[in-house]
Write an enzyme that holds these catalytic residues in place. Structure first.
Site, PDB file in Angstrom:
ATOM      1  N   CYS A   1       4.410 -14.696   4.986  1.00 42.01           N
ATOM      2  CA  CYS A   1       4.825 -14.692   6.385  1.00 42.01           C
ATOM      3  C   CYS A   1       6.350 -14.808   6.439  1.00 42.01           C
ATOM      4  O   CYS A   1       6.929 -15.693   5.794  1.00 42.01           O
ATOM      5  CB  CYS A   1       4.171 -15.872   7.114  1.00 42.01           C
ATOM      6  SG  CYS A   1       4.776 -16.062   8.801  1.00 42.01           S
TER       7      CYS A   1
ATOM      8  N   ASP B   1       0.031 -14.574   3.124  1.00 46.19           N
ATOM      9  CA  ASP B   1      -0.897 -13.804   3.948  1.00 46.19           C
ATOM     10  C   ASP B   1      -1.707 -12.906   3.021  1.00 46.19           C
ATOM     11  O   ASP B   1      -1.214 -12.477   1.974  1.00 46.19           O
ATOM     12  CB  ASP B   1      -0.119 -12.928   4.954  1.00 46.19           C
ATOM     13  CG  ASP B   1       0.350 -13.719   6.168  1.00 46.19           C
ATOM     14  OD1 ASP B   1      -0.340 -14.667   6.571  1.00 46.19           O
ATOM     15  OD2 ASP B   1       1.420 -13.373   6.706  1.00 46.19           O
TER      16      ASP B   1
ATOM     17  N   GLU C   1       0.386   8.590  -8.160  1.00 44.11           N
ATOM     18  CA  GLU C   1      -0.135   8.107  -9.438  1.00 44.11           C
ATOM     19  C   GLU C   1      -0.652   6.688  -9.192  1.00 44.11           C
ATOM     20  O   GLU C   1       0.075   5.844  -8.664  1.00 44.11           O
ATOM     21  CB  GLU C   1       0.985   8.143 -10.484  1.00 44.11           C
ATOM     22  CG  GLU C   1       0.497   8.020 -11.907  1.00 44.11           C
ATOM     23  CD  GLU C   1       0.156   6.602 -12.240  1.00 44.11           C
ATOM     24  OE1 GLU C   1      -0.932   6.376 -12.816  1.00 44.11           O
ATOM     25  OE2 GLU C   1       0.943   5.693 -11.888  1.00 44.11           O
ATOM     26  N   SER C   2      -1.912   6.434  -9.584  1.00 41.99           N
ATOM     27  CA  SER C   2      -2.548   5.204  -9.100  1.00 41.99           C
ATOM     28  C   SER C   2      -1.974   3.931  -9.699  1.00 41.99           C
ATOM     29  O   SER C   2      -1.953   2.895  -9.053  1.00 41.99           O
ATOM     30  CB  SER C   2      -4.061   5.283  -9.279  1.00 41.99           C
ATOM     31  OG  SER C   2      -4.398   5.327 -10.631  1.00 41.99           O
TER      32      SER C   2
ATOM     33  N   HIS D   1       2.446  -8.620   9.837  1.00 43.48           N
ATOM     34  CA  HIS D   1       1.274  -7.783   9.566  1.00 43.48           C
ATOM     35  C   HIS D   1       1.486  -6.334   9.995  1.00 43.48           C
ATOM     36  O   HIS D   1       1.199  -5.401   9.248  1.00 43.48           O
ATOM     37  CB  HIS D   1       0.057  -8.322  10.335  1.00 43.48           C
ATOM     38  CG  HIS D   1      -0.428  -9.647   9.881  1.00 43.48           C
ATOM     39  ND1 HIS D   1       0.146 -10.371   8.866  1.00 43.48           N
ATOM     40  CD2 HIS D   1      -1.482 -10.395  10.328  1.00 43.48           C
ATOM     41  CE1 HIS D   1      -0.521 -11.495   8.700  1.00 43.48           C
ATOM     42  NE2 HIS D   1      -1.507 -11.536   9.570  1.00 43.48           N
ATOM     43  N   GLU D   2       1.950  -6.154  11.217  1.00 46.89           N
ATOM     44  CA  GLU D   2       2.096  -4.800  11.733  1.00 46.89           C
ATOM     45  C   GLU D   2       3.162  -4.046  10.939  1.00 46.89           C
ATOM     46  O   GLU D   2       3.000  -2.857  10.630  1.00 46.89           O
ATOM     47  CB  GLU D   2       2.514  -4.826  13.218  1.00 46.89           C
ATOM     48  CG  GLU D   2       1.474  -5.387  14.160  1.00 46.89           C
ATOM     49  CD  GLU D   2       1.558  -6.921  14.289  1.00 46.89           C
ATOM     50  OE1 GLU D   2       2.286  -7.552  13.489  1.00 46.89           O
ATOM     51  OE2 GLU D   2       0.897  -7.457  15.188  1.00 46.89           O
TER      52      GLU D   2
HETATM   53 CA   LIG Z   1       0.598 -13.372  11.949  1.00 47.22          CA
HETATM   54 CA   LIG Z   2      -8.059   7.023 -12.312  1.00 45.69          CA
END
Ligand SMILES: [Ca+2]
Ligand SMILES: [Ca+2]
Ligand SMILES: [Ca+2]
Ligand SMILES: [Ca+2]
Ligand SMILES: [Ca+2]
Ligand SMILES: [Ca+2]
Ligand SMILES: [Ca+2]
Ligand SMILES: [Ca+2]
Ligand SMILES: [Ca+2]
Ligand SMILES: [Ca+2]
Ligand SMILES: [Ca+2]
Ligand SMILES: [Ca+2]
Ligand SMILES: [Ca+2]
Ligand SMILES: [Ca+2]
Ligand SMILES: [Ca+2]
Ligand SMILES: [Ca+2]
Lengths: 158, 158, 158, 158, 158, 158, 158, 158, 158, 158
Positions: free
Chosen positions: B56, B63, B79-80, B97-98
């Site tokens: 936060c 969070d 690429e993962s 968060h947003e």
């Molecule tokens: Ca919040």
């Molecule tokens: Ca993979």
């Protein structure tokens, strides 16, 4: 003995009802098709294959997926035993998730020339992050009914 | 040894298959990309990341979120492993968060220039009330298939 | 204004109701305790902590877990904000799954000397295989009620 | 860099943190073990392996299973990467469901000499009827906590 | 070709791996058995048969059930194809729910002389009220592990 | 005695409220219909038939399915006992999944001439891969409400 | 200390990060707002509030609801602590279900002037029959993504 | 025509297979019994009755319940159509939840003199608070198998 | 008009069937009891109260819980409307989770002197970590049946 | 005492807040209505009635259903106690499923003249096959939000 219904003449499948050695690669696998018994109707056929496995092309480690294939047949249905053998042929084959999923869909499209096809590949997580791949051949025909594939999302734990 | 399929030539990822220190901030993280093996097809790729955590920006408390990213690749796939490192780089980073959710989506869009992208951020409750954030780059291309992300709603107890 | 119930005198918690910087390691974290309001009764208290994260001691990569702690208090209850801060202090701490889970249980036992305690650690998968760790201090007292922790098993996909 | 906790000296695993070719059969696979960090405590460790596959010894067709292994370590923990490689080594190995499941449990017992071990094998259906196999080494120690494995029953459709 | 594991010599099943006409009644069905590969171990084997159907002995109308059979083998395992054919032989056979369920269990007990056996018959509702039948051969051996069959209760609607 | 509501005159069903022998084939089964009590309103009626079974036309082995039929009646409703008998008449009849599902839908369409009809056939797996078949008579009328059939996807195990 | 990201200047919320007495009625509650960090993007923010309670205006008995609020911010985000206090202010306030639900949505619309807003009120049953109330400000903007709120239907028992 | 199995001679039920007017009160209802086909075996029979309704003895308003009855027959089975009529006879009968549930169990015990019986009454909520009633005739015989009734807890909303 | 069953004479409840103002604190609430209609039988009664709310004694903020109360009546049943009013009286009362849960159980025990009682308090999360409290009066009587309360564990998100 | 909000003047309901004898038939039941507090807004109200029962018009046997009613009010809301009494009035009334479901919807439409209404009737199975009936008054207004009713499909067993 069951009462056999008269049905459209079928190209006799060469693998059905006899022992067939498992194909060692997708190239060796032979897909087969039978005539669509209702070519005048637009309907959807779904295959769910929770037993798919292939290899990572870089590390050689096994990858696992749950595949769901939906298609609207035109003249042909895929013969289901040949589909099972084809999917099993990826067991020792190396390919990336995206390539594998879209490639299977593509081969079926070329072989069956259906009105429409889609494939969903729901891959087991690697590095904590699973990948899902979703492909369809374009907008589905207007009059067909296409239920959701309904595979639950990955959740981690808890 | 697995049977390697011939595939499109790829820009060699610099982080894959070797030890990479965890980036300490999103700025330090290096996203990488590989060529789309099916650039002629419109398909959707989904990453589910249930292990996201940031701080936060006001109180510094941790969070947590469950993130799901969907995109339709154009020329590039992310690429993962680099994606995993990028997401992990928020561990000691402070953002709302947003801001966090939309910001991750935005960076991927700039890096991949996909046909379309959306991100869902499902945040753990604070003060009894969780926040979810949903962003997409606009209307998806007409011909693609986009399954629901299917994350269950927050329920409280009982 | 709520109607405050008269309650047993409590050692005033030093962290509750004010801004406390997050402890940077388990060693820096201060657990606090308050008197058990029903020391004459054997009852069970359960804390569910779905937001636990630590680091792998070998690779430094983040690990995530869903923890559930059950105990039967004797003289003391753990003050819940101090527990939250203690659990949060593992954020940049490296330890194996088994060590981490049993270690947290052990520290609580030493601090609270409860009648009985158990801890379940439900870790997110690594290499496709999650680990769960379950420890308790021995047979629970005969007269208490101990519901199942009910965390669903890991499922892969499909 | 994470803060490494001082931990018991471990027999250095030979396969961890480096590239290891996948073993081609269970006989070729090398299980490894590390010292139990809490040998004075009776706790249970659970591995969930949803990615198991072997071959039918009669027809050679692939079989799939979801395996769950629970054990109470004595002196040793199984090193998890070596377990993953061992389980992966059944990929091209033929054995019946009952043999496979009980055999994996048996090998772990001989290697780890745990206080107690059990294995559940939840096999995918063949001929419409799945088989589950459940084995344990006998009555578990009186003081440990053993949660249900909680794998849902097979349901057919609807 | 898969790598066949050396296994205990088996009485060759006469129906496995070849076309067998469906038996027209339970009396015509031939159960077969194979040697238990782990006769020195007490383990449980579960068959789940969601495709059971018989006839009402009074009205001749079809009845349906989901059956789950658990047993602890002594010298013999039931050969699974012969079990499938035996269960299928009730298709045109009339018997009451209680009789059918307990009778199947009884025949398996006489044929296999297992350490222990139980059968659960979960019948589809008639008149709005389904019947479940649960039978076991007595107390199970002390050292085995017997998970719940976990079939969800009938719910009506809503 | 219940208070009978005055309702539109009905063609008296010939099979309702008396003992009817089960028809031995679809050809022998007699569908019956009653007048639609609300012919001025477009509404949907759904029949869920989880007890369907037929035979494989090639091997004679039993097949099982969960069927859901939705239709928007015009002048007629299908009389439900006659529908039950018709579906039961497939018990010893051989036909492929696609043929069976679409054929049942087709016969109802010819008999009822509804505004619209669809049928979903959710078949139990064979060879590890279940088939679902979805057919509708075309685009539904614009003003009706058609809830999802909501049958959960096949999952394998785990 | 967390690494604070530079963010748009915010109107300093007056209730965040300090003790605020609970407002005794909706009229006493002060909603606060902060600048939207991504005003150039259309995204949806969801608040789930399972802890809502008010009073029946006729009988004074407590009513309970699970509320879900979705909106597409324009210039402002609602500050979440002020939202929590506002919702809590209904605790001793009497109003009907429909009035309460639509009224909360309406006040947020006036305060935030979002692109779009909807609110779902899922009320606990009274007299065996729960009421749900669903309101939105009109058709949502064409380019946004709006997941289902996914609250399960009320079921009674069984 | 089905193949009738020879079975123990039964006292011919007087209500089965013919039209019976619904009994207007429990006193008017006639329970019937048939001989237990397996009197030498201890097994459990479960009836699930999700369609129970009675009246509140004070206000006359309808009450609803989901009932589950488990018993271990001695000489007799309850004939299921007579049980359905007996349960239906409470439709216009006034009695409290506890009285109703225990009373039904008691009447069955007196009529069947089973080895053991239990009844669970899961009542729909009144005033937001449902009541469940659980009664059994004492400790069950040592050798029988009694699965959980598995009715999910009441949840309110969300 | 319902048919009133003759029942044991009851101490006439003073709050049932008439308008009663909500008690403003637990002290003001009047519990009432009625005679147990089956004092000769050991059975369990369960109340599920998903609408419980109280205040935090330190901050005055609302707390929410889902409560489940099980007891085995001796001479008395709690009158359910008086229980509802008693539980509602905590609305503006401040007490800790453990105190509140065990205190409600304790008051019921003193008022009803049941054979046995337990209470489960499932509290909504605060600071990301919910607390559950479980108390019972000791070992339950040997012959009663006590189903699990079955409240699902808290899950966070995803 | 709750703080009553000023609200639009209502036609005083004649049945609310006092003892009303249950109407013995739908014709005797009096529906009542109150002014819509937000006549300027298009919102949807949903009633879920899991406690519906009527009689079969042919056999007089009880039928049960779970009903869900959605409507978009214009000038009037249905008063919920009068709706409960109206639905309860079908208890001893005979009508077919389709007639009953569409008839209830029709009466509400005539009484409330809402912008739009739909009703779903989910009936308990008869002869193994449940019927669902879905009716709406036509296309819903373009700007409203209509969540799925989400009633799970009927499943049989397993
Ligand atoms: Ca919040
Ligand atoms: Ca993979
Ligand atoms: Ca989670
Ligand atoms: Ca709840
Ligand atoms: Ca590890
Ligand atoms: Ca799966
Ligand atoms: Ca086998
Ligand atoms: Ca089923
Ligand atoms: Ca029967
Ligand atoms: Ca229901
Ligand atoms: Ca087939
Ligand atoms: Ca699985
Ligand atoms: Ca029910
Ligand atoms: Ca809730
Ligand atoms: Ca607290
Ligand atoms: Ca009917």
């Amino acid at each position: 003995m069951p009462q056999r219904k008269s049905s459209p003449k079928r190209a006799a499948p060469t693998q059905l009802g006899r022992d067939v050695p498992w194909p060692q690669s997708p190239e060796e696998a032979t897909l087969e098709r039978v005539p669509n018994p209702h070519p005048d109707k637009l309907y959807l056929t779904r295959f769910t294959a929770p037993e798919f496995t292939s290899l990572c092309p870089v590390t050689g480690q096994p990858d696992f997926a749950h595949l769901v294939i939906d298609y609207v047949p035109r003249k042909w249905l895929v013969e289901s035993k040949s589909l099972k053998l084809y999917l099993g042929s990826f067991r020792n084959h190396g390919a990336f998730h995206e390539d594998c999923t879209v490639g299977i869909g593509d081969r079926l499209v070329k072989f069956l020339t259906p009105h429409w096809l889609r494939i969903g590949g729901y891959w087991y997580p690697r590095g904590g992050i699973p990948i899902d791949v979703f492909w369809q051949t374009g907008q589905p025909p207007a009059d067909i009914w296409i239920p959701d594939q309904g595979v639950p999302p990955y959740k981690g734990r808890g």
